[in-house]
Design a protein around this motif. Sequence first.
Motif, PDB file in Angstrom:
ATOM      1  N   PRO A  48       0.819  -1.210   0.000  1.00  0.00           N
ATOM      2  CA  PRO A  48       0.000   0.000   0.000  1.00  0.00           C
ATOM      3  C   PRO A  48       0.852   1.258   0.000  1.00  0.00           C
ATOM      4  N   LEU A  49       2.021   1.178   0.625  1.00  0.00           N
ATOM      5  CA  LEU A  49       2.879   2.362   0.662  1.00  0.00           C
ATOM      6  C   LEU A  49       3.303   2.767  -0.741  1.00  0.00           C
ATOM      7  N   VAL A  52       0.255   4.276  -2.647  1.00  0.00           N
ATOM      8  CA  VAL A  52      -0.141   5.601  -2.207  1.00  0.00           C
ATOM      9  C   VAL A  52       0.951   6.632  -2.521  1.00  0.00           C
ATOM     10  N   ALA A  56       0.960  10.088  -4.622  1.00  0.00           N
ATOM     11  CA  ALA A  56       1.486  11.361  -4.131  1.00  0.00           C
ATOM     12  C   ALA A  56       2.457  11.968  -5.137  1.00  0.00           C
ATOM     13  N   LEU A 206       9.940  16.519   5.685  1.00  0.00           N
ATOM     14  CA  LEU A 206       9.814  15.175   6.224  1.00  0.00           C
ATOM     15  C   LEU A 206      10.773  14.948   7.378  1.00  0.00           C
ATOM     16  N   ARG A 210       8.817  13.584  10.361  1.00  0.00           N
ATOM     17  CA  ARG A 210       8.938  12.154  10.607  1.00  0.00           C
ATOM     18  C   ARG A 210      10.325  11.675  10.203  1.00  0.00           C
TER      19      ARG A 210
ATOM     20  N   LEU B 208       4.039  13.276   3.235  1.00  0.00           N
ATOM     21  CA  LEU B 208       3.811  12.886   4.615  1.00  0.00           C
ATOM     22  C   LEU B 208       2.425  12.309   4.780  1.00  0.00           C
ATOM     23  N   ARG B 209       1.463  13.014   4.199  1.00  0.00           N
ATOM     24  CA  ARG B 209       0.093  12.525   4.318  1.00  0.00           C
ATOM     25  C   ARG B 209      -0.082  11.213   3.591  1.00  0.00           C
ATOM     26  N   SER B 210       0.694  11.010   2.527  1.00  0.00           N
ATOM     27  CA  SER B 210       0.556   9.753   1.810  1.00  0.00           C
ATOM     28  C   SER B 210       1.079   8.605   2.681  1.00  0.00           C
ATOM     29  N   PHE B 211       2.162   8.867   3.413  1.00  0.00           N
ATOM     30  CA  PHE B 211       2.667   7.846   4.313  1.00  0.00           C
ATOM     31  C   PHE B 211       1.628   7.456   5.337  1.00  0.00           C
ATOM     32  N   GLU B 212       1.007   8.486   5.930  1.00  0.00           N
ATOM     33  CA  GLU B 212       0.046   8.183   6.979  1.00  0.00           C
ATOM     34  C   GLU B 212      -1.185   7.504   6.426  1.00  0.00           C
ATOM     35  N   ARG B 213      -1.593   7.929   5.226  1.00  0.00           N
ATOM     36  CA  ARG B 213      -2.736   7.279   4.623  1.00  0.00           C
ATOM     37  C   ARG B 213      -2.400   5.827   4.301  1.00  0.00           C
ATOM     38  N   ALA B 214      -1.177   5.597   3.836  1.00  0.00           N
ATOM     39  CA  ALA B 214      -0.771   4.230   3.516  1.00  0.00           C
ATOM     40  C   ALA B 214      -0.855   3.344   4.753  1.00  0.00           C
ATOM     41  N   GLU B 215      -0.488   3.906   5.896  1.00  0.00           N
ATOM     42  CA  GLU B 215      -0.583   3.121   7.115  1.00  0.00           C
ATOM     43  C   GLU B 215      -2.025   2.766   7.420  1.00  0.00           C
ATOM     44  N   VAL B 217      -4.456   2.571   5.145  1.00  0.00           N
ATOM     45  CA  VAL B 217      -4.903   1.610   4.131  1.00  0.00           C
ATOM     46  C   VAL B 217      -4.427   0.212   4.503  1.00  0.00           C
TER      47      VAL B 217
END
Lengths: 315, 268, 234
Positions: A48-49, A52, A56, A206, A210, B208-215, B217
């Motif tokens: 999924p990463l 997604v 992005a 980033l 994070r 960043l938001r894509s990372f969090e969304r991926a988590e 998902v």
Amino acid sequence: MLYSPQPMHIPDGFLSLPVSLALWLISILLIGSAVRRLEKTLSEREVPLMGVLAAAIFAGQMLNFTVTGGTSGHLLGAALATILLGPYPAMLVMTSVVSVQALLFQDGGLVVMGANLFNMAIVGVWSAYAVFSLVRRLAGKARWGLFAGGFAAAWSSIFLAALACALELALSGTSPANLAVPAMGGIHALIGIGEGLITIGALGFLYAARPDLLSSENRQQALNRTVWLGGGIIAVLLTVFSPLASSHPDGLEWVAEQLQFIESARPPFYEIIPDYLVPGIPNEALATIAAGILGLVVVTLAAMSAGLLRRRTQG
Amino acid sequence: MDEIQVALRKEESGLYRLDGRVKVTLTLGLIVTSALLPNRPGGAYLLLLSALWAAALLSGVPLAKLIRRGWLALPFGLAALPLAFTTPGTPLLTLPVGNGLTLTAAGLMRFAAVLLKAWISLQAAALLTLTTSIPSILLALCALKVPRLLITVIALMSRYLFVFGETARQLLQAREARSSRADGSRRAGGSLLWRARVAGGMAGSLFLRSFERAERVYAAMLARGYDGEIRSLPQPALSSGSYRLLAGGLLFYLLVGLFGWLTTGGGR
Amino acid sequence: MNPILEVHNLTYTYPDGRLALNGVSLRIWPGERVALTGPNGAGKSTLLLALAGILHAEGSIQVDGILLSHASLPRLRARLGLVFQSPEDQLFSPTVFEDVAYAPLYQGLTPAEITARANEALAAVGMQAFATRMPHHLSMGEKKRVAIATVLAMRPAMLLFDEPSAGLDPRARRELIHLLEQLPQTLLIATHDLNLVQHICPRMLILDEGRLVADGKTEHLLADEGLLVAHGLA
């Protein structure tokens, strides 16, 4: 959704068939190996990463900033994907982005997609990876390594992908080398700066939000081979730049006008041609550069394929 | 993305009714045929274009839309412009530039051929995407033996493309709303470096938001039994009608190709 | 006294053909607090985007007597501060301070002026202590307040809000209403939150399917049950 065609996506008809086929074959081989490798080593959460993140990057390519009045900088994202995910997943991510751009948005042809994939998903990713690893190695633990590496990786990915593109056009006989290489190379040397700036902007963001996302995957891959590759790429850059620098002392200003030119696609061509045909660029020099780059690419591919095969037989 | 979704109408006429696998194969076939044609515009080009437009008309796809999508090739067309000058042939006019630039008839033909091919291919791809849903296209790619991992990544990407596209658009709008000029005409816009940094920050925020969304998902997939393996439903077999259409289409392409080569005597 | 905002026959059609605004005309005077209500899809967000010049609608918009046009847009932008519905997309810088400083920085002010403006804006929303924090790490209520500050830094004469209380818990909502009550600027607030409207806005507009169907005193309109139901407000 606003979408504007990127300057590096070659449409159908611009490359000769032999070149298109050859690059399709190479791309299928390399991307296929990457897929097989990933199927074995990918952890489940990375699927999924990748999807997604690909979205992005696709969307991120819409984010622009004004460079001068008429032109704007964009993001390609190959370097960022590589830094965040590692080279193999990044190959897949960029493959997804490039293929959907071609299919859904008609940005880039389908017959020549092998070439576009080669330029962006393979050359873009691996040059970014090599340069990034090299800089990171040099910087050790220091934080500047991340940003200097990010900038250099982003710039190299754009520049080398553009050179590959120019070579493909030249080999197909569509644009002569003494036109394509300086034009594509010059323009993308500038565009690469924009890519570099956006990339470090993103990395900075980033890193502050994070930092864990940045320190992960890539450690395992710091092989000697990559450092050698990074050095090789820097050698290529130097080789390409020296003749260009001498024959075009104000080359970059001229190229900046080219940038405006490509954006507006209007001014009469014959104002530009005289510069192209200035007898300051000897064909032999460019032929040597082209041969050198081609040789490097062939050797790199051989090395990578050998490495992949070796890993496969080792299970 | 809006126009893509909106174009998939309910009435299911012409191309809309065909199986995705047939359409993808026929589209690829057309593009390959166009690529294989000799580099001189001729009857074969017209045949392909007519077939394309006929299919579009039969399905109710407005030709204007198709043609507009095809124009995207133009900016790149300049890269091929030198062809008009470097191909040997009957000289048409000479420009008093440098060593003398000669535009040749053959060169002009070649340049036109390149542009036409790009235009035809783009329209073919556009027609495919206007009449076929993304899931169908992905299923077709699966049938064409594209690795499942890649298809999954593309599927997830397509799912979130719109969402992130909206986010990117709103980020751009928010920035625009705050990009103003103060009264008393000072130089506005900040430095290039700063603008690039802002754009970078926006990209970083998106990632960043894509990372969090991926988590999220991933968690959702786990909750529904995801174990790392990618499975999908088997596709129904193609009807005999579909096979006939495929065969007919490919035969047509073969004939057009032959026609193209025989009539221009191989003008490569 | 001249209106601070004068809109005449505003019409906007989306690229896919949807008519979003259908001949909207209105006038707002300095110091007014006006609510813009209506069901989902009525065109409230579209209207705000058009007023801020982000969407280009047909018809005329005058801010402070100046006609909105391609040439006047950069200047007029500073007079109208648009606060978007989702603070996620409005806060795009690494730190709160940088986000608030974006507008004055873009305008080309001196570093001293920029810092002054940013601090002033942060103080107006009570978020000075958060200057070095990442917007990403703030709560929804805090993000909304910073979003308002990012716009205040332009020293606008008028503020446009798109659903300011959406997504807030009761406490944050109370704090937001309190903040809005204290702002000196002219306010145009698009919202479903009729309670907020009662608290802050003496005048109320109802937009439905792109048309302005009501414009009057809040207490009168809110008392008209039939009107509210007809336009999806009750």
